[in-house]
Write a protein that holds these residues in place. Structure first.
Motif, PDB file in Angstrom:
ATOM      1  N   LEU A 236     -36.822 -28.094 -13.809  1.00 21.77           N
ATOM      2  CA  LEU A 236     -35.706 -28.963 -13.440  1.00 21.77           C
ATOM      3  C   LEU A 236     -34.422 -28.237 -13.808  1.00 21.77           C
ATOM      4  CD1 LEU A 236     -37.326 -32.020 -15.180  1.00 21.77           C
ATOM      5  CD2 LEU A 236     -37.054 -31.810 -12.700  1.00 21.77           C
ATOM      6  N   CYS A 237     -33.573 -27.973 -12.812  1.00 23.99           N
ATOM      7  CA  CYS A 237     -32.382 -27.153 -13.060  1.00 23.99           C
ATOM      8  C   CYS A 237     -31.122 -27.994 -12.926  1.00 23.99           C
ATOM      9  CB  CYS A 237     -32.373 -26.004 -12.056  1.00 23.99           C
ATOM     10  SG  CYS A 237     -30.938 -24.949 -12.247  1.00 23.99           S
ATOM     11  N   LEU A 238     -30.381 -28.121 -14.032  1.00 24.44           N
ATOM     12  CA  LEU A 238     -29.140 -28.897 -14.032  1.00 24.44           C
ATOM     13  C   LEU A 238     -27.993 -28.020 -13.542  1.00 24.44           C
ATOM     14  CD1 LEU A 238     -29.589 -30.662 -17.494  1.00 24.44           C
ATOM     15  CD2 LEU A 238     -29.695 -31.759 -15.235  1.00 24.44           C
ATOM     16  N   ALA A 239     -27.323 -28.460 -12.483  1.00 31.00           N
ATOM     17  CA  ALA A 239     -26.217 -27.673 -11.918  1.00 31.00           C
ATOM     18  C   ALA A 239     -24.871 -28.262 -12.341  1.00 31.00           C
ATOM     19  CB  ALA A 239     -26.330 -27.671 -10.395  1.00 31.00           C
ATOM     20  N   VAL A 240     -24.069 -27.432 -13.005  1.00 31.07           N
ATOM     21  CA  VAL A 240     -22.730 -27.850 -13.462  1.00 31.07           C
ATOM     22  C   VAL A 240     -21.795 -26.658 -13.265  1.00 31.07           C
ATOM     23  CG1 VAL A 240     -21.370 -28.652 -15.458  1.00 31.07           C
ATOM     24  CG2 VAL A 240     -23.761 -29.351 -15.251  1.00 31.07           C
ATOM     25  N   ASP A 241     -20.551 -26.925 -12.779  1.00 35.51           N
ATOM     26  CA  ASP A 241     -19.662 -25.774 -12.539  1.00 35.51           C
ATOM     27  C   ASP A 241     -19.071 -25.239 -13.838  1.00 35.51           C
ATOM     28  OD1 ASP A 241     -16.941 -26.813 -13.039  1.00 35.51           O
ATOM     29  OD2 ASP A 241     -17.414 -28.152 -11.369  1.00 35.51           O
ATOM     30  N   LYS A 242     -18.578 -23.994 -13.734  1.00 41.79           N
ATOM     31  CA  LYS A 242     -18.150 -23.251 -14.920  1.00 41.79           C
ATOM     32  C   LYS A 242     -17.026 -23.958 -15.694  1.00 41.79           C
ATOM     33  CE  LYS A 242     -16.729 -18.613 -16.304  1.00 41.79           C
ATOM     34  NZ  LYS A 242     -16.465 -17.242 -15.891  1.00 41.79           N
ATOM     35  N   GLY A 243     -16.027 -24.496 -14.961  1.00 35.87           N
ATOM     36  CA  GLY A 243     -14.894 -25.159 -15.632  1.00 35.87           C
ATOM     37  C   GLY A 243     -15.374 -26.309 -16.504  1.00 35.87           C
TER      38      GLY A 243
ATOM     39  N   ALA B  50     -13.220 -19.827 -25.956  1.00 34.72           N
ATOM     40  CA  ALA B  50     -13.503 -19.845 -24.510  1.00 34.72           C
ATOM     41  C   ALA B  50     -14.142 -18.520 -24.091  1.00 34.72           C
ATOM     42  CB  ALA B  50     -12.226 -20.098 -23.728  1.00 34.72           C
ATOM     43  N   ALA B  51     -13.708 -17.415 -24.696  1.00 37.68           N
ATOM     44  CA  ALA B  51     -14.239 -16.092 -24.294  1.00 37.68           C
ATOM     45  C   ALA B  51     -15.737 -15.988 -24.598  1.00 37.68           C
ATOM     46  CB  ALA B  51     -13.480 -14.982 -25.013  1.00 37.68           C
TER      47      ALA B  51
ATOM     48  N   HIS C 109     -18.742 -15.687 -21.912  1.00 34.47           N
ATOM     49  CA  HIS C 109     -19.726 -14.606 -22.003  1.00 34.47           C
ATOM     50  C   HIS C 109     -21.147 -15.172 -21.928  1.00 34.47           C
ATOM     51  CE1 HIS C 109     -21.379 -10.727 -22.755  1.00 34.47           C
ATOM     52  NE2 HIS C 109     -22.047 -11.167 -23.816  1.00 34.47           N
ATOM     53  N   ARG C 110     -21.387 -16.303 -22.599  1.00 34.22           N
ATOM     54  CA  ARG C 110     -22.718 -16.952 -22.519  1.00 34.22           C
ATOM     55  C   ARG C 110     -23.052 -17.288 -21.069  1.00 34.22           C
ATOM     56  NH1 ARG C 110     -21.706 -21.736 -26.613  1.00 34.22           N
ATOM     57  NH2 ARG C 110     -23.702 -22.561 -25.894  1.00 34.22           N
ATOM     58  N   ILE C 111     -22.040 -17.763 -20.336  1.00 34.18           N
ATOM     59  CA  ILE C 111     -22.274 -18.123 -18.923  1.00 34.18           C
ATOM     60  C   ILE C 111     -22.549 -16.850 -18.101  1.00 34.18           C
ATOM     61  CG2 ILE C 111     -21.232 -19.185 -16.855  1.00 34.18           C
ATOM     62  CD1 ILE C 111     -19.647 -21.019 -18.862  1.00 34.18           C
ATOM     63  N   ASP C 112     -21.831 -15.762 -18.403  1.00 33.14           N
ATOM     64  CA  ASP C 112     -22.079 -14.485 -17.685  1.00 33.14           C
ATOM     65  C   ASP C 112     -23.498 -13.982 -17.965  1.00 33.14           C
ATOM     66  OD1 ASP C 112     -19.521 -14.538 -16.724  1.00 33.14           O
ATOM     67  OD2 ASP C 112     -18.705 -13.102 -18.182  1.00 33.14           O
TER      68      ASP C 112
END
Ligand code: AP5
Ligand code: MG
Length: 201
Positions: free
Chosen positions: A112-119, A140-141, A145-148
């Motif tokens: 199950l994949c939860l989709a949420v935008d980066k902002g 925030a940096a 980085h975790r998101i990258d």
């Protein structure tokens, strides 16, 4: 058995939803992030190694997290299955999980994949950082980085599960209740046995 992989980027709501789904379906909740933070709090050698990587927003080695999951799966338990939160995070981990579950005559039921935008992710985690005490939520940096890292190393897992017909994307924005309802209805479509409540364990 019912084995759920709850997937999504940092801050998508995996932990929040995993606790609720574990109660509904009587599953054991296994969060590799929580297990690693316990090691850090207990000041173990593993915790020291993991802590340095977590604070920078890097992944901990496959070897460490796979062996943590392996030892949890070995414990005898009264459960119909597991909910994996934050694991697997690389294709190697996904393959290792399949092998481990096969040893237990079981398999992943659904991803199950939860989709949420980066902002929204950055906002949620900066807000949580005000009270969570998690170093990786403070800047925030680091969050970006975790998101990258997620986009580079973790997203490819989607193809792995999609090719097996196990991938279910679900919007991760809205109220917590709405999202739980959507997740629950997907699980019920693949698992039609009666739900065993905690009181009957
Ligand atoms: P981990 O602990 O797994 O963290 P994460 O994946 O970065 O994500 P979070 O736990 O921060 O978010 P979540 O999706 O659980 O969302 P939550 O419900 O908390 O991993 C941390 C680190 O450990 C990794 O960076 C890595 O170093 C290491 N690690 C862990 N597992 C690993 C593995 N398998 N391999 C290698 N390394 C590993 O919600 C977030 C916030 O949003 C909360 O404040 C919540 O209240 C809020 N929220 C939830 N739902 C909503 C909603 N619907 N609307 C508004 N706000 C909401
Ligand atoms: Mg979490």
């Amino acid at each position: 058995m019912l084995n759920l992989v709850l997937f999504g980027p940092p801050g998508a709501g995996k932990g929040t939803q995993a606790i609720l789904l574990a109660k509904t379906f009587n599953l054991v909740h296994l969060s590799t992030g929580d297990l690693l933070r316990h090691e850090i709090a207990a000041k173990t050698e593993l915790g020291r190694i993991a802590g340095e990587l977590i604070d920078k927003g890097e992944l901990v080695s496959d070897e460490i997290v796979i062996s943590m999951i392996e030892s949890r799966l070995k414990k005898p338990r009264c459960t119909i299955g597991f909910i994996f939160d934050g694991f697997p995070r690389t294709v190697a981990q996904a393959k290792a999980l399949d092998k481990l579950l096969t040893k237990h005559h079981s398999k992943v039921s659904v991803m199950l994949c939860l989709a949420v935008d980066k902002g929204e992710l950055v906002n949620r985690l900066l807000k949580r950082g005000l009270t969570s005490g998690r170093c990786d939520d403070l800047e925030a940096a680091t969050i970006e980085h975790r998101i990258d890292v997620y986009n580079e190393k973790t997203l490819p897992i989607i193809n792995y599960y999609e090719s097996q017909g196990k991938y279910f994307p679900i919007p991760g924005v809205g109220t917590i209740e709405e999202i739980t309802e959507n997740l629950t209805s997907v699980v019920k479509t693949i698992y039609d046995k009666p739900i065993i409540s905690h009181s009957h364990k």
